[in-house]
Design a protein around this motif. Structure first.
Motif, mmCIF file in Angstrom:
data_model
loop_
_atom_site.group_PDB
_atom_site.id
_atom_site.type_symbol
_atom_site.label_atom_id
_atom_site.label_comp_id
_atom_site.label_asym_id
_atom_site.label_seq_id
_atom_site.Cartn_x
_atom_site.Cartn_y
_atom_site.Cartn_z
ATOM 1 N N ASP A 24 51.718 45.826 43.445
ATOM 2 C CA ASP A 24 50.264 45.993 43.467
ATOM 3 C C ASP A 24 49.835 46.569 44.815
ATOM 4 O O ASP A 24 49.881 45.880 45.835
ATOM 5 N N LEU A 25 49.431 47.838 44.800
ATOM 6 C CA LEU A 25 48.998 48.484 46.040
ATOM 7 C C LEU A 25 47.797 47.796 46.671
ATOM 8 O O LEU A 25 47.570 47.896 47.877
ATOM 9 N N ASN A 26 47.016 47.095 45.855
ATOM 10 C CA ASN A 26 45.773 46.483 46.328
ATOM 11 C C ASN A 26 45.877 44.966 46.469
ATOM 12 O O ASN A 26 44.876 44.261 46.411
ATOM 13 N N PHE A 27 47.076 44.480 46.672
ATOM 14 C CA PHE A 27 47.316 43.049 46.755
ATOM 15 C C PHE A 27 46.471 42.372 47.834
ATOM 16 O O PHE A 27 45.934 41.298 47.630
ATOM 17 N N LEU A 28 46.331 43.001 48.980
ATOM 18 C CA LEU A 28 45.548 42.423 50.087
ATOM 19 C C LEU A 28 44.177 43.065 50.260
ATOM 20 O O LEU A 28 43.508 42.836 51.259
ATOM 21 N N ALA A 29 43.757 43.840 49.290
ATOM 22 C CA ALA A 29 42.491 44.567 49.423
ATOM 23 C C ALA A 29 41.287 43.637 49.558
ATOM 24 O O ALA A 29 40.300 44.000 50.183
ATOM 25 N N TRP A 30 41.356 42.443 49.010
ATOM 26 C CA TRP A 30 40.253 41.489 49.148
ATOM 27 C C TRP A 30 40.003 41.179 50.619
ATOM 28 O O TRP A 30 38.882 40.900 51.029
ATOM 29 N N LYS A 31 41.066 41.282 51.417
ATOM 30 C CA LYS A 31 40.973 40.985 52.841
ATOM 31 C C LYS A 31 40.752 42.236 53.683
ATOM 32 O O LYS A 31 39.931 42.250 54.593
ATOM 33 N N THR A 32 41.493 43.299 53.371
ATOM 34 C CA THR A 32 41.465 44.509 54.187
ATOM 35 C C THR A 32 40.359 45.480 53.791
ATOM 36 O O THR A 32 39.983 46.341 54.564
ATOM 37 N N GLY A 54 34.038 40.841 43.652
ATOM 38 C CA GLY A 54 33.356 39.771 42.917
ATOM 39 C C GLY A 54 32.214 40.322 42.100
ATOM 40 O O GLY A 54 31.229 39.625 41.848
ATOM 41 N N SER A 55 32.335 41.577 41.698
ATOM 42 C CA SER A 55 31.268 42.237 40.945
ATOM 43 C C SER A 55 31.449 42.010 39.443
ATOM 44 O O SER A 55 32.461 41.461 39.004
ATOM 45 N N ASP A 56 30.464 42.426 38.697
ATOM 46 C CA ASP A 56 30.509 42.318 37.228
ATOM 47 C C ASP A 56 30.252 43.702 36.643
ATOM 48 O O ASP A 56 29.145 44.022 36.238
ATOM 49 N N ILE A 57 31.307 44.521 36.663
ATOM 50 C CA ILE A 57 31.219 45.872 36.097
ATOM 51 C C ILE A 57 31.838 45.814 34.710
ATOM 52 O O ILE A 57 32.937 45.280 34.535
ATOM 53 N N ARG A 58 31.129 46.367 33.755
ATOM 54 C CA ARG A 58 31.606 46.382 32.375
ATOM 55 C C ARG A 58 31.605 47.803 31.846
ATOM 56 O O ARG A 58 30.726 48.589 32.177
ATOM 57 N N ILE A 59 32.572 48.102 31.017
ATOM 58 C CA ILE A 59 32.640 49.427 30.393
ATOM 59 C C ILE A 59 32.119 49.299 28.972
ATOM 60 O O ILE A 59 32.736 48.647 28.134
#
Length: 107
Positions: A24-32, A54-59
């Motif tokens: 997962d390239l975005n494993f630490l993205a919540w932090k970085t 922590g958003s609520d995006i829906r398709i």
């Protein structure tokens, strides 16, 4: 001991800690707040953004699996990310009471 590119996972049932490759390239993205998408389809992009911000995006629209994007975001706001995706994938979306609904994807 973990090496670069690995992560530890605790298996509750067996009470073992195992090391596995981190794909997962975005494993630490919540932090970085550095998010990398490489040929990622819109559904996985939305899932990642929702997890990190922590958003609520829906398709709400029918979206082809060939609707992909390659882009990197660093320290950008959710609004800024949505604007880039809007321009890149020709999206139409609405934001009502914190729920962002994608109503059209032009890819």
């Amino acid at each position: 001991i973990l090496k670069a590119g690995e992560r530890g996972v605790y298996e509750k049932e067996t009470k073992n800690l195992i090391q596995i490759a981190n794909t997962d390239l975005n494993f630490l993205a919540w932090k970085t707040r550095k998010i990398i998408f490489e040929e990622s389809n819109l559904r996985s992009v939305v899932e990642t953004i929702n997890r990190i911000y922590g958003s609520d995006i829906r398709i709400a629209a029918q979206v082809s699996e060939s609707c992909v994007v390659t882009v990197t975001f660093e320290q950008q706001s959710l609004e800024s990310i949505l604007n880039v995706l809007k321009d890149t994938l020709n999206l139409t979306y609405s934001n009502k009471d914190g729920v962002i609904e994608i109503t059209h994807a032009g890819c």
